[in-house]
Motif scaffolding. Structure first.
Motif, mmCIF file in Angstrom:
data_model
loop_
_atom_site.group_PDB
_atom_site.id
_atom_site.type_symbol
_atom_site.label_atom_id
_atom_site.label_comp_id
_atom_site.label_asym_id
_atom_site.label_seq_id
_atom_site.Cartn_x
_atom_site.Cartn_y
_atom_site.Cartn_z
ATOM 1 N N ALA A 1 37.586 47.793 51.280
ATOM 2 C CA ALA A 1 37.163 46.741 50.351
ATOM 3 C C ALA A 1 36.742 47.337 49.007
ATOM 4 O O ALA A 1 37.055 46.785 47.947
ATOM 5 C CB ALA A 1 36.015 45.943 50.963
ATOM 6 N N ASP A 2 36.042 48.478 49.058
ATOM 7 C CA ASP A 2 35.616 49.130 47.813
ATOM 8 C C ASP A 2 36.828 49.600 47.006
ATOM 9 O O ASP A 2 36.882 49.411 45.780
ATOM 10 C CB ASP A 2 34.703 50.302 48.135
ATOM 11 N N ALA B 1 39.799 48.344 47.133
ATOM 12 C CA ALA B 1 40.473 47.141 46.633
ATOM 13 C C ALA B 1 39.785 46.610 45.379
ATOM 14 O O ALA B 1 40.455 46.206 44.414
ATOM 15 C CB ALA B 1 40.510 46.075 47.719
ATOM 16 N N ASP B 2 38.452 46.607 45.372
ATOM 17 C CA ASP B 2 37.726 46.124 44.196
ATOM 18 C C ASP B 2 38.007 47.004 42.980
ATOM 19 O O ASP B 2 38.186 46.499 41.859
ATOM 20 C CB ASP B 2 36.221 46.097 44.482
ATOM 21 N N ALA C 1 40.805 43.574 54.918
ATOM 22 C CA ALA C 1 39.810 43.663 53.856
ATOM 23 C C ALA C 1 40.469 43.815 52.496
ATOM 24 O O ALA C 1 40.090 43.156 51.517
ATOM 25 C CB ALA C 1 38.855 44.815 54.129
ATOM 26 N N ARG D 1 40.621 41.002 49.279
ATOM 27 C CA ARG D 1 40.069 41.321 47.960
ATOM 28 C C ARG D 1 41.125 41.295 46.862
ATOM 29 O O ARG D 1 40.803 41.092 45.695
ATOM 30 C CB ARG D 1 39.415 42.711 47.998
ATOM 31 N N LEU D 2 42.373 41.520 47.226
ATOM 32 C CA LEU D 2 43.432 41.639 46.213
ATOM 33 C C LEU D 2 44.341 40.415 46.147
ATOM 34 O O LEU D 2 45.263 40.367 45.323
ATOM 35 C CB LEU D 2 44.280 42.884 46.493
#
Length: 322
Positions: free
Chosen positions: A180-181, A183-184, A212, A216-217
């Motif tokens: 997730a990190d 992706a952000d 995840a 996020r994307l």
């Protein structure tokens, strides 16, 4: 006219393994007339765990024939091929030139040439080192793949960012939180640049990490390939302005560097010292091909790597010298 060179590509048939030998064979074929045949082998269950020195052709499971007439050039990869690679010269009366890719870790002196990644640190008179492993990616091949996906990709805004995500291994992990990190950070870079995303996961990507990153994307312009239909990887590389690769795969980084596009290496969670992966990334950085991902999409240029072609030339020169 002389007869075309006959080449056998020998492996257990797994795509990631076979493509190394096939990529080298195709590079030889680009340099001289040649006919390529694949030989996919399996050992029968009672014998597959035997040491290579004890295996014989009689122990092979029903698979592609390993019989005369023998090829001029034998290119093999993977442990399954080793019992055959060490004996083919005897069967052919010394006529067949034997190439093994990667570090065989057994009977290394019995092959005419070992094409090995420099990051493995292998040495020997018959060792030819290259950056990364042999592969099938060439400018022509990715250009040929592009038209089939042009309707989907061509309208995407520049810079187009290809993201190649690996997965958990003995050296690295990709947890949902880390995914997730990443992706952000990727989303922020793409949005800041006004670009688009082209993302593909590997078979090793954990389902939770895949979910995840996808969540996020999902709202970033672009295409997240879900694994259905034809694989768009080559088209992604063709249309990309930047390539982001996770650091767990030596092959992905070296293949991306053959495009001449900026290669940004995405960090993962280390489970043990990076070793050969760190050595490869250092090599790619020294050649101007790759940099650690810093959250931006800075552009740079470098001479595309053509290591598979360089190895193919070395194979032909060694065959002529013999």
């Amino acid at each position: 006219m002389p007869a075309p060179l006959s080449i056998w590509v020998v492996s257990d048939g797994r795509a990631g393994i076979e493509n190394q030998a096939l990529g080298l064979a195709e590079a030889v074929q680009r340099l001289t007339p040649a006919e390529i045949a694949t030989r996919r082998i399996r050992w029968r269950a009672p014998f597959d765990r035997l040491p290579s020195a004890l295996k014989t052709r009689a122990m092979l499971a029903p698979s592609d024939a390993i019989d005369a007439p023998w090829p001029d050039l034998w290119i093999a990869t993977g442990r399954a091929a080793l019992p055959l690679s060490t004996r083919i010269k005897g069967w052919s009366g010394g006529r067949t030139f034997v190439v093994q890719t990667q570090d065989p870790r057994w009977a290394n002196a019995r092959y005419d040439m070992i094409v090995a990644p420099a990051h493995d640190g292998l040495s020997g008179d018959n060792v030819f080192e290259i950056t990364g492993s042999p592969h099938r990616i060439t400018p022509d091949r990715i250009a040929q793949a592009a038209p089939a996906f042009a309707d989907r990709i061509a309208p995407l805004p520049h810079p187009r960012v290809a993201v190649l995500v690996g997965g958990k291994s003995k050296t690295f992990d990709l947890t949902p939180a880390h995914a997730a990190d990443l992706a952000d950070r990727i989303a922020a870079a793409v949005r800041t640049a006004g670009g688009s995303l082209m993302l593909t996961f590997s078979r090793r990507t954990p389902d939770a990490a895949r979910a995840a990153m996808t969540a996020r994307l999902a709202k970033v312009p672009g295409w997240i390939w879900d694994g259905t239909g034809d694989n768009p990887l080559f088209a992604f590389l063709h249309f990309a302005d930047h390539v982001l690769v996770t650091e767990d795969s030596a092959n992905m980084a070296a293949e991306a560097a053959s495009t001449g596009k900026p290669v940004h290496v995405l960090p993962m969670i280390p489970l043990k010292p990076a070793g050969k992966f760190a050595r490869l990334h250092d090599d790619l950085r020294s050649r101007g091909a790759a940099r650690p991902f810093d959250g931006t999409l800075a552009a740079w240029t470098y001479e595309p790597l053509a290591e598979t072609d360089r190895a193919a030339q070395a194979v032909l020169e060694a065959m002529r010298a013999r």
